[in-house]
Write a protein that holds these residues in place. Structure first.
Motif, PDB file in Angstrom:
ATOM      1  N   UNK A 162       0.830  -1.207   0.000  1.00 44.61           N
ATOM      2  CA  UNK A 162       0.000   0.000   0.000  1.00 44.61           C
ATOM      3  C   UNK A 162       0.860   1.251   0.000  1.00 44.61           C
ATOM      4  N   UNK A 163       2.080   1.138   0.511  1.00 42.91           N
ATOM      5  CA  UNK A 163       2.967   2.292   0.569  1.00 42.91           C
ATOM      6  C   UNK A 163       3.698   2.508  -0.752  1.00 42.91           C
ATOM      7  N   UNK A 164       4.256   1.458  -1.324  1.00 43.40           N
ATOM      8  CA  UNK A 164       5.065   1.614  -2.532  1.00 43.40           C
ATOM      9  C   UNK A 164       4.302   1.245  -3.802  1.00 43.40           C
ATOM     10  N   UNK A 165       3.126   0.614  -3.673  1.00 38.49           N
ATOM     11  CA  UNK A 165       2.366   0.184  -4.839  1.00 38.49           C
ATOM     12  C   UNK A 165       2.499  -1.315  -5.031  1.00 38.49           C
ATOM     13  N   UNK A 166       1.583  -1.879  -5.784  1.00 40.13           N
ATOM     14  CA  UNK A 166       1.648  -3.317  -6.032  1.00 40.13           C
ATOM     15  C   UNK A 166       0.314  -3.863  -6.476  1.00 40.13           C
ATOM     16  N   UNK A 167       0.126  -5.153  -6.284  1.00 38.32           N
ATOM     17  CA  UNK A 167      -1.069  -5.842  -6.752  1.00 38.32           C
ATOM     18  C   UNK A 167      -0.737  -6.703  -7.957  1.00 38.32           C
ATOM     19  N   UNK A 168      -1.656  -7.588  -8.325  1.00 44.19           N
ATOM     20  CA  UNK A 168      -1.450  -8.441  -9.493  1.00 44.19           C
ATOM     21  C   UNK A 168      -1.242  -7.600 -10.736  1.00 44.19           C
ATOM     22  N   UNK A 169      -2.052  -6.545 -10.878  1.00 44.42           N
ATOM     23  CA  UNK A 169      -1.842  -5.538 -11.900  1.00 44.42           C
ATOM     24  C   UNK A 169      -1.420  -4.275 -11.152  1.00 44.42           C
ATOM     25  N   UNK A 170      -0.123  -3.972 -11.111  1.00 38.23           N
ATOM     26  CA  UNK A 170       0.391  -2.950 -10.192  1.00 38.23           C
ATOM     27  C   UNK A 170      -0.322  -1.601 -10.304  1.00 38.23           C
ATOM     28  N   UNK A 171      -0.642  -1.057  -9.142  1.00 38.74           N
ATOM     29  CA  UNK A 171      -1.258   0.258  -9.020  1.00 38.74           C
ATOM     30  C   UNK A 171      -0.363   1.138  -8.155  1.00 38.74           C
TER      31      UNK A 171
END
Length: 499
Positions: free
Chosen positions: A272-281
């Motif tokens: 949540x701080x640097x970004x991420x997810x399966x499809x990065x946000x």
């Protein structure tokens, strides 16, 4: 992908065979479901849905496609392949939008970077849902047509001369001169901390306030946006594109002109701080691009989460790698943090005794690694106000004159870095710029060498002192760094008494 848009071609083939519709080209579930939305939307909009075999290919085939943005281009492709609309304009316009079952168009996220990509590709215009039109029209040099229904898009393709492109509601080049945020005049006393805040704003330097509860650390930090200069047009465009991708543009027809201020809770996770997810946000550090990331109660954050900040603080961007793709998010932000000096909060306080043992204080500060603290330019102790200061009615210096001094220092830095477009403030200087613009005379050099020996500073910490010294000199319009500037910068590197 990240904050950049990638062109996807929608190829449609209507042929003989059993009635069916297939979507190929690595579509995700939302794209696969679009064929049902498209089928219902075409019928409910008065068009004939071909009772034949339909194959829709999304190119390039090796790129994963996600989201509902393909509804409109798929619909237009089917209408063109079945000869219900004129395909003449399809090659010179970009189509993007989600559709409801009745054929109405719904807004999608990320239209601003999509419009920027369409302009770079040399396309004549972009066709979007009406709710996205003002957002896309911010970008000059490309025609934007916004529609509420698929039937309107079909009429546009038949007679484009009858429609006018959307005009941006306000001049996107015009910066807002209004003072944002809270005012510094509400802060009583704390002259040392106010000075550090002004230096941080003038040079884009990272800053941490350390002091007991109620000393005004958070109050000071939340007033930093009020003394920062407004975003330049190119900076505002960068920030607006990031917020567009994240779906956070509140006013669709205007750029974000105020510098972002993000304040995540200390329970925030690394992604949540640097970004991420399966499809990065984008994460909080990218949403704070060109603005401020405020971490209240810094030592309450998990150590591994704080360590994620080290690379973005040094490089100004963060790279998120996944199996299928690797995306880069910009993250040039000013880090402002606040923390207590010990678990009970009163170590070094003149009014209340500390109840923590040396071992407890050592464990408390162990959450902050040396490399992370090296990247924080200004480390400021904030003491609790005396009773006579708290009851004083005289307000402090307001934000406006401080903001003017900050603007003058920033203008001086911009002229200095005219041949280095990637550098916008002193904190972003690299080794080459430090050697060129932070030349020291003999007294300044001797003072700095003595501080390095006594405080055991690293080479990175020395560079930070030089950058802060350059900003202090800029605030008084001094052409060269002098010993007093070095001395003031050195005093912002001492937090030893809290460890």
């Amino acid at each position: 992908m990240g904050v950049n848009a990638v062109q996807v071609g929608v190829e449609t083939d209507v042929s003989g065979g059993l009635p069916a519709i297939a979507v190929v080209g690595l579509p995700d579930t939302a794209v696969q479901e679009s064929k049902e939305r498209v089928k219902a939307a075409l019928k409910n909009s008065g068009f004939a849905f071909p009772v034949r075999r339909i194959v829709i290919n999304l190119t390039p085939a090796d790129l994963r496609k996600e989201g509902p943005s393909f509804d409109l281009p798929i619909s237009v492709g089917i209408l063109a392949a079945s000869e219900q609309v004129d395909p003449q304009l399809l090659g010179s316009f970009l189509f993007v939008g989600e559709m409801s079952l009745d054929g109405s168009l719904r807004a999608v996220a990320g239209v601003l970077p999509i419009a920027a990509a369409a302009k770079k590709l040399g396309l004549k215009g972009i066709v979007v849902p009406q709710d996205n039109a003002q957002e896309a029209a911010i970008l000059p040099g490309i025609e934007v047509y916004g529609f509420r229904h698929l039937a309107e898009v079909a009429r546009f393709l038949a007679a484009p001369g009858q429609f006018q492109p959307t005009v941006a509601g306000a001049d996107p080049q015009q910066a807002d001169s209004a003072l944002p945020g809270l005012d510094l005049k509400d802060v009583k006393g704390q002259n040392h901390a106010r000075r550090a805040l002004e230096i941080a704003a003038a040079g884009g330097h990272n800053l941490v306030f350390v002091g007991p509860p109620g000393s005004g650390k958070t109050m000071l930090a939340r007033r930093l946006p009020g003394i920062l200069p407004p975003l330049a047009f190119d900076e505002a465009l960068e920030v607006s594109q990031i917020h567009s991708v994240a779906g956070l543009l509140k006013e669709k027809g205007s750029l974000i002109r105020e510098r972002p201020f993000r304040s995540p809770h200390h329970s925030a996770s690394g992604p949540s701080l640097v970004g991420g997810g399966s499809f990065p946000r984008p994460g909080e550090i990218s949403l704070a691009h060109r603005g401020v990331l405020f971490l209240d109660e810094l030592t309450e954050f998990k150590r591994n989460v704080l360590e994620f900040l080290r690379q973005p603080l040094e490089d100004g961007f963060v790279t998120i790698s996944r199996t299928r793709q690797s995306v880069l998010f910009p993250a040039q932000f000013t880090l402002v943090a606040s923390t207590n000096p010990c678990p009970c909060g009163y170590y070094g306080d003149s009014l209340q005794a500390c109840s923590c043992s040396p071992r407890q204080r050592e464990m408390y500060w162990a959450k902050l690694s040396g490399p992370l603290m090296d990247r924080i330019d200004l480390q400021v102790a904030v003491n609790r106000l005396k009773p006579e200061e708290m009851t004083r009615q005289n307000p402090g210096e307001p934000s406006q004159p401080v903001r003017e001094r900050v603007q003058q220092a920033r203008d001086l830095a911009r002229r200095r870095f005219a041949s280095f477009p990637q550098v916008t403030c002193n904190a972003e200087m690299q080794a080459a710029q430090i050697r060129q613009f932070c030349v020291l005379d003999d007294p300044s050099r001797q003072l700095l060498e003595g501080a390095i020996r006594k405080l055991g500073l690293s080479a990175r910490a020395m560079d930070r002192i030089l950058k802060v010294s350059r900003t202090i000199a800029d605030l008084v319009q001094a052409p060269q760094i002098q010993a007093p500037h070095i001395a003031e910068a050195i005093q912002y590197r001492t937090l030893d008494r809290f460890s």
